[in-house]
Motif scaffolding. Structure first.
Motif, PDB file in Angstrom:
ATOM      1  N   THR A  21       0.853  -1.208   0.000  1.00  0.00           N
ATOM      2  CA  THR A  21       0.000   0.000   0.000  1.00  0.00           C
ATOM      3  C   THR A  21       0.885   1.253   0.000  1.00  0.00           C
ATOM      4  OG1 THR A  21      -0.025   0.277   2.393  1.00  0.00           O
ATOM      5  CG2 THR A  21      -1.702  -1.208   1.457  1.00  0.00           C
ATOM      6  N   LEU A  22       0.238   2.405  -0.100  1.00  0.00           N
ATOM      7  CA  LEU A  22       0.996   3.668  -0.015  1.00  0.00           C
ATOM      8  C   LEU A  22       1.582   3.846   1.385  1.00  0.00           C
ATOM      9  CD1 LEU A  22      -1.219   6.139  -2.105  1.00  0.00           C
ATOM     10  CD2 LEU A  22       0.963   5.098  -2.750  1.00  0.00           C
ATOM     11  N   GLY A  23       0.964   3.234   2.391  1.00  0.00           N
ATOM     12  CA  GLY A  23       1.494   3.280   3.764  1.00  0.00           C
ATOM     13  C   GLY A  23       2.824   2.541   3.844  1.00  0.00           C
ATOM     14  N   HIS A  24       2.865   1.336   3.241  1.00  0.00           N
ATOM     15  CA  HIS A  24       4.125   0.583   3.190  1.00  0.00           C
ATOM     16  C   HIS A  24       5.187   1.380   2.435  1.00  0.00           C
ATOM     17  CE1 HIS A  24       1.379  -3.201   3.281  1.00  0.00           C
ATOM     18  NE2 HIS A  24       1.915  -3.074   4.482  1.00  0.00           N
ATOM     19  N   LEU A  25       4.771   1.925   1.279  1.00  0.00           N
ATOM     20  CA  LEU A  25       5.729   2.654   0.427  1.00  0.00           C
ATOM     21  C   LEU A  25       6.312   3.858   1.167  1.00  0.00           C
ATOM     22  CD1 LEU A  25       7.112   2.933  -2.290  1.00  0.00           C
ATOM     23  CD2 LEU A  25       5.115   4.196  -3.122  1.00  0.00           C
ATOM     24  N   LEU A  53       4.603   1.802  12.482  1.00  0.00           N
ATOM     25  CA  LEU A  53       3.609   1.798  13.571  1.00  0.00           C
ATOM     26  C   LEU A  53       2.469   2.719  13.192  1.00  0.00           C
ATOM     27  CD1 LEU A  53       4.902   2.152  17.218  1.00  0.00           C
ATOM     28  CD2 LEU A  53       3.729   0.230  16.155  1.00  0.00           C
ATOM     29  N   ARG A  54       1.285   2.162  13.032  1.00  0.00           N
ATOM     30  CA  ARG A  54       0.152   2.994  12.654  1.00  0.00           C
ATOM     31  C   ARG A  54      -0.424   3.706  13.868  1.00  0.00           C
ATOM     32  NH1 ARG A  54      -2.051  -1.474   8.664  1.00  0.00           N
ATOM     33  NH2 ARG A  54      -0.813  -2.575  10.180  1.00  0.00           N
ATOM     34  N   ALA A  55      -1.325   3.076  14.548  1.00  0.00           N
ATOM     35  CA  ALA A  55      -1.930   3.766  15.697  1.00  0.00           C
ATOM     36  C   ALA A  55      -1.618   2.955  16.930  1.00  0.00           C
ATOM     37  CB  ALA A  55      -3.414   3.909  15.478  1.00  0.00           C
ATOM     38  N   SER A 115       2.966   7.853   8.585  1.00  0.00           N
ATOM     39  CA  SER A 115       2.573   9.207   8.235  1.00  0.00           C
ATOM     40  C   SER A 115       1.068   9.311   8.524  1.00  0.00           C
ATOM     41  CB  SER A 115       2.867   9.412   6.755  1.00  0.00           C
ATOM     42  OG  SER A 115       2.040  10.390   6.227  1.00  0.00           O
ATOM     43  N   GLU A 116       0.633  10.438   9.107  1.00  0.00           N
ATOM     44  CA  GLU A 116      -0.786  10.498   9.543  1.00  0.00           C
ATOM     45  C   GLU A 116      -1.750  10.303   8.379  1.00  0.00           C
ATOM     46  OE1 GLU A 116      -1.501  14.210  11.415  1.00  0.00           O
ATOM     47  OE2 GLU A 116      -0.748  15.371   9.723  1.00  0.00           O
ATOM     48  N   LYS A 117      -1.268  10.593   7.179  1.00  0.00           N
ATOM     49  CA  LYS A 117      -2.080  10.401   5.977  1.00  0.00           C
ATOM     50  C   LYS A 117      -2.487   8.938   5.805  1.00  0.00           C
ATOM     51  CE  LYS A 117      -0.427  11.720   1.758  1.00  0.00           C
ATOM     52  NZ  LYS A 117       0.692  12.314   1.016  1.00  0.00           N
ATOM     53  N   TYR A 118      -1.653   8.043   6.324  1.00  0.00           N
ATOM     54  CA  TYR A 118      -1.867   6.618   6.051  1.00  0.00           C
ATOM     55  C   TYR A 118      -2.196   5.788   7.290  1.00  0.00           C
ATOM     56  CZ  TYR A 118       0.352   8.032   1.702  1.00  0.00           C
ATOM     57  OH  TYR A 118       0.652   8.671   0.529  1.00  0.00           O
ATOM     58  N   THR A 119      -2.443   6.433   8.412  1.00  0.00           N
ATOM     59  CA  THR A 119      -2.679   5.631   9.635  1.00  0.00           C
ATOM     60  C   THR A 119      -3.903   4.730   9.501  1.00  0.00           C
ATOM     61  OG1 THR A 119      -3.472   7.718  10.485  1.00  0.00           O
ATOM     62  CG2 THR A 119      -1.634   6.747  11.650  1.00  0.00           C
ATOM     63  N   PHE A 120      -4.832   5.104   8.646  1.00  0.00           N
ATOM     64  CA  PHE A 120      -6.073   4.319   8.487  1.00  0.00           C
ATOM     65  C   PHE A 120      -5.889   3.165   7.514  1.00  0.00           C
ATOM     66  CE2 PHE A 120      -5.741   7.243   5.080  1.00  0.00           C
ATOM     67  CZ  PHE A 120      -6.228   6.554   3.991  1.00  0.00           C
ATOM     68  N   LEU A 121      -4.752   3.125   6.848  1.00  0.00           N
ATOM     69  CA  LEU A 121      -4.601   2.242   5.683  1.00  0.00           C
ATOM     70  C   LEU A 121      -3.989   0.890   6.029  1.00  0.00           C
ATOM     71  CD1 LEU A 121      -4.930   2.118   2.638  1.00  0.00           C
ATOM     72  CD2 LEU A 121      -2.758   3.327   2.393  1.00  0.00           C
ATOM     73  N   SER A 122      -4.612  -0.180   5.548  1.00  0.00           N
ATOM     74  CA  SER A 122      -4.040  -1.521   5.707  1.00  0.00           C
ATOM     75  C   SER A 122      -4.322  -2.319   4.443  1.00  0.00           C
ATOM     76  CB  SER A 122      -4.647  -2.238   6.919  1.00  0.00           C
ATOM     77  OG  SER A 122      -5.993  -2.543   6.643  1.00  0.00           O
ATOM     78  N   SER A 123      -3.561  -3.385   4.232  1.00  0.00           N
ATOM     79  CA  SER A 123      -3.783  -4.223   3.052  1.00  0.00           C
ATOM     80  C   SER A 123      -5.184  -4.816   3.082  1.00  0.00           C
ATOM     81  CB  SER A 123      -2.754  -5.348   3.006  1.00  0.00           C
ATOM     82  OG  SER A 123      -1.466  -4.818   2.847  1.00  0.00           O
ATOM     83  N   SER A 124      -5.675  -5.155   4.273  1.00  0.00           N
ATOM     84  CA  SER A 124      -7.015  -5.777   4.325  1.00  0.00           C
ATOM     85  C   SER A 124      -8.093  -4.790   3.891  1.00  0.00           C
ATOM     86  CB  SER A 124      -7.305  -6.375   5.698  1.00  0.00           C
ATOM     87  OG  SER A 124      -7.244  -5.378   6.670  1.00  0.00           O
ATOM     88  N   VAL A 125      -7.936  -3.507   4.246  1.00  0.00           N
ATOM     89  CA  VAL A 125      -8.892  -2.484   3.783  1.00  0.00           C
ATOM     90  C   VAL A 125      -8.832  -2.392   2.252  1.00  0.00           C
ATOM     91  CG1 VAL A 125      -9.262   0.019   3.669  1.00  0.00           C
ATOM     92  CG2 VAL A 125      -8.999  -1.086   5.880  1.00  0.00           C
TER      93      VAL A 125
END
Ligand code: ADP
Length: 174
Positions: free
Chosen positions: A27-31, A102-104, A133-143
Protein backbone atom coordinates in the motif's frame (compact mmCIF):
# COMPACT_ATOMS: atom_id res chain seq x y z
CA UNK A 1 33.84 12.35 22.37
CA UNK A 2 34.59 9.45 24.65
CA UNK A 3 32.82 6.19 23.86
CA UNK A 4 32.56 3.78 26.76
CA UNK A 5 33.38 0.13 26.16
CA UNK A 6 29.86 -1.07 26.97
CA UNK A 7 28.38 1.40 24.52
CA UNK A 8 30.87 0.33 21.90
CA UNK A 9 29.85 -3.27 22.35
CA UNK A 10 26.20 -2.41 21.96
CA UNK A 11 26.77 -0.28 18.90
CA UNK A 12 24.54 -1.42 16.05
CA UNK A 13 25.52 -0.60 12.51
CA UNK A 14 22.74 1.26 10.71
CA UNK A 15 23.72 0.01 7.29
CA UNK A 16 20.93 -2.35 6.36
CA UNK A 17 17.28 -2.38 7.32
CA UNK A 18 15.04 -5.37 6.81
CA UNK A 19 11.38 -4.43 6.46
CA UNK A 20 9.16 -7.49 6.93
CA UNK A 21 5.45 -7.86 6.31
CA UNK A 22 2.82 -9.68 4.32
CA UNK A 23 2.28 -6.87 1.79
CA UNK A 24 -0.91 -8.44 0.41
CA UNK A 25 -0.77 -6.08 -1.48
CA UNK A 26 1.78 -3.29 -0.92
CA UNK A 27 0.00 0.00 0.00
CA UNK A 28 1.00 3.67 -0.02
CA UNK A 29 1.49 3.28 3.76
CA UNK A 30 4.12 0.58 3.19
CA UNK A 31 5.73 2.65 0.43
CA UNK A 32 5.95 5.64 2.76
CA UNK A 33 7.90 3.54 5.30
CA UNK A 34 10.16 2.11 2.55
CA UNK A 35 10.93 5.56 1.18
CA UNK A 36 11.80 6.95 4.62
CA UNK A 37 13.87 3.88 5.59
CA UNK A 38 15.74 4.15 2.27
CA UNK A 39 16.69 7.72 3.19
CA UNK A 40 18.05 6.64 6.61
CA UNK A 41 19.78 3.36 5.80
CA UNK A 42 22.35 2.49 3.17
CA UNK A 43 20.24 -0.49 2.10
CA UNK A 44 16.67 -1.65 2.69
CA UNK A 45 15.60 -5.25 2.16
CA UNK A 46 11.83 -5.66 1.95
CA UNK A 47 11.00 -9.21 3.01
CA UNK A 48 7.66 -10.78 2.17
CA UNK A 49 6.85 -13.19 4.96
CA UNK A 50 4.37 -16.07 4.95
CA UNK A 51 0.89 -14.70 5.40
CA UNK A 52 -0.83 -15.85 8.57
CA UNK A 53 -4.06 -15.69 6.61
CA UNK A 54 -4.90 -18.97 4.91
CA UNK A 55 -6.32 -17.37 1.81
CA UNK A 56 -4.10 -14.48 0.70
CA UNK A 57 -5.11 -12.48 -2.35
CA UNK A 58 -1.67 -12.71 -3.96
CA UNK A 59 0.84 -15.56 -3.74
CA UNK A 60 4.15 -14.82 -2.08
CA UNK A 61 5.90 -14.61 -5.48
CA UNK A 62 3.21 -12.27 -6.85
CA UNK A 63 3.58 -10.00 -3.81
CA UNK A 64 7.35 -9.88 -4.37
CA UNK A 65 6.81 -8.93 -8.02
CA UNK A 66 4.30 -6.18 -7.16
CA UNK A 67 6.73 -4.66 -4.64
CA UNK A 68 9.59 -4.90 -7.17
CA UNK A 69 7.52 -2.92 -9.68
CA UNK A 70 6.99 -0.19 -7.10
CA UNK A 71 10.48 0.05 -5.55
CA UNK A 72 12.26 -0.02 -8.88
CA UNK A 73 12.84 3.72 -8.45
CA UNK A 74 14.94 3.23 -5.30
CA UNK A 75 18.46 2.01 -6.10
CA UNK A 76 19.12 0.92 -2.50
CA UNK A 77 15.95 -1.15 -1.97
CA UNK A 78 15.71 -4.85 -2.76
CA UNK A 79 12.93 -7.40 -2.30
CA UNK A 80 13.05 -10.99 -1.11
CA UNK A 81 10.69 -13.46 0.50
CA UNK A 82 11.12 -16.04 3.21
CA UNK A 83 9.16 -18.66 5.10
CA UNK A 84 11.67 -18.59 7.95
CA UNK A 85 11.58 -16.82 11.28
CA UNK A 86 12.34 -13.12 11.00
CA UNK A 87 15.35 -13.37 13.33
CA UNK A 88 16.83 -16.08 11.11
CA UNK A 89 16.29 -13.92 8.03
CA UNK A 90 18.00 -11.03 9.82
CA UNK A 91 20.90 -13.29 10.81
CA UNK A 92 21.30 -14.43 7.20
CA UNK A 93 21.31 -10.85 5.91
CA UNK A 94 23.74 -9.98 8.69
CA UNK A 95 24.46 -6.64 10.38
CA UNK A 96 20.93 -5.32 9.97
CA UNK A 97 18.07 -3.94 12.02
CA UNK A 98 14.39 -4.72 11.63
CA UNK A 99 12.26 -1.74 10.63
CA UNK A 100 8.53 -1.73 11.24
CA UNK A 101 5.82 0.82 10.65
CA UNK A 102 3.61 1.80 13.57
CA UNK A 103 0.15 2.99 12.65
CA UNK A 104 -1.93 3.77 15.70
CA UNK A 105 -2.04 2.59 19.26
CA UNK A 106 -3.70 -0.57 17.94
CA UNK A 107 -0.42 -1.70 16.27
CA UNK A 108 1.63 -0.97 19.35
CA UNK A 109 0.81 -3.94 21.57
CA UNK A 110 1.31 -6.57 18.87
CA UNK A 111 4.47 -4.99 17.50
CA UNK A 112 5.96 -4.44 20.97
CA UNK A 113 5.36 -8.10 21.80
CA UNK A 114 6.90 -9.25 18.49
CA UNK A 115 9.95 -7.05 19.00
CA UNK A 116 10.50 -8.47 22.51
CA UNK A 117 10.05 -12.05 21.32
CA UNK A 118 12.50 -11.50 18.48
CA UNK A 119 14.96 -10.05 20.98
CA UNK A 120 14.59 -13.19 23.13
CA UNK A 121 15.13 -15.42 20.11
CA UNK A 122 18.18 -13.48 18.99
CA UNK A 123 19.52 -10.72 21.24
CA UNK A 124 21.46 -9.19 18.35
CA UNK A 125 18.32 -8.29 16.41
CA UNK A 126 17.16 -4.75 17.13
CA UNK A 127 13.75 -3.45 16.01
CA UNK A 128 13.22 0.18 15.04
CA UNK A 129 9.77 1.67 14.60
CA UNK A 130 8.92 4.42 12.15
CA UNK A 131 5.66 6.13 12.91
CA UNK A 132 3.16 6.00 10.12
CA UNK A 133 2.57 9.21 8.23
CA UNK A 134 -0.79 10.50 9.54
CA UNK A 135 -2.08 10.40 5.98
CA UNK A 136 -1.87 6.62 6.05
CA UNK A 137 -2.68 5.63 9.63
CA UNK A 138 -6.07 4.32 8.49
CA UNK A 139 -4.60 2.24 5.68
CA UNK A 140 -4.04 -1.52 5.71
CA UNK A 141 -3.78 -4.22 3.05
CA UNK A 142 -7.01 -5.78 4.32
CA UNK A 143 -8.89 -2.48 3.78
CA UNK A 144 -7.46 -2.36 0.25
CA UNK A 145 -8.53 -5.96 -0.45
CA UNK A 146 -12.01 -5.21 0.80
CA UNK A 147 -12.65 -1.98 -1.10
CA UNK A 148 -11.00 -3.37 -4.25
CA UNK A 149 -13.45 -6.25 -4.24
CA UNK A 150 -16.27 -3.69 -4.55
CA UNK A 151 -14.54 -1.96 -7.45
CA UNK A 152 -13.80 1.25 -5.50
CA UNK A 153 -11.09 3.63 -6.80
CA UNK A 154 -7.68 2.69 -5.43
CA UNK A 155 -5.53 5.67 -6.41
CA UNK A 156 -5.35 7.05 -2.88
CA UNK A 157 -4.44 3.73 -1.30
CA UNK A 158 -1.96 1.79 -3.42
CA UNK A 159 0.88 2.73 -5.80
CA UNK A 160 -0.38 3.45 -9.31
CA UNK A 161 1.81 0.76 -10.88
CA UNK A 162 -0.10 -2.09 -9.26
CA UNK A 163 -3.73 -0.97 -9.60
CA UNK A 164 -4.14 -2.95 -12.85
CA UNK A 165 -2.76 -6.09 -11.17
CA UNK A 166 -5.26 -5.79 -8.32
CA UNK A 167 -8.15 -5.31 -10.73
CA UNK A 168 -7.02 -8.34 -12.78
CA UNK A 169 -6.76 -10.48 -9.67
CA UNK A 170 -10.27 -9.52 -8.52
CA UNK A 171 -11.63 -10.37 -11.99
CA UNK A 172 -9.90 -13.74 -12.03
CA UNK A 173 -11.41 -14.63 -8.65
CA UNK A 174 -15.00 -13.91 -9.69
P1 ADP B 1 -1.06 -4.87 6.82
O1 ADP B 1 -1.44 -4.72 8.26
O2 ADP B 1 -1.43 -3.68 6.00
O3 ADP B 1 -1.48 -6.18 6.22
P2 ADP B 1 1.67 -5.88 6.82
O4 ADP B 1 1.48 -7.04 7.68
O5 ADP B 1 2.05 -6.15 5.40
O6 ADP B 1 0.48 -4.83 6.79
O7 ADP B 1 2.69 -4.85 7.49
C1 ADP B 1 4.05 -4.77 7.29
C2 ADP B 1 4.58 -3.62 8.12
O8 ADP B 1 4.08 -2.38 7.59
C3 ADP B 1 4.17 -3.60 9.58
O9 ADP B 1 5.25 -3.09 10.32
C4 ADP B 1 3.00 -2.65 9.62
O10 ADP B 1 2.84 -2.07 10.89
C5 ADP B 1 3.45 -1.63 8.59
N1 ADP B 1 2.34 -0.90 7.99
C6 ADP B 1 1.25 -1.41 7.39
N2 ADP B 1 0.43 -0.43 6.94
C7 ADP B 1 1.04 0.74 7.26
C8 ADP B 1 0.69 2.13 7.11
N3 ADP B 1 -0.45 2.47 6.53
N4 ADP B 1 1.56 3.06 7.58
C9 ADP B 1 2.70 2.68 8.16
N5 ADP B 1 3.08 1.42 8.37
C10 ADP B 1 2.26 0.44 7.93
Amino acid sequence: MRVYAAEKERHVSMKTAVYPGSFDPITLGHLNIIRRAAAIFDKVVVCVMVNAEKNPMFTRQERVELIRKVVDRFPNVSVMSSDKLLVDVAEEIGDCVVVKGLRAISDFEKEFQMALINKKLNAKVETLFLTSSEKYTFLSSSVVREIASYGAPLEEFVPREIIGDIRKKIESRR
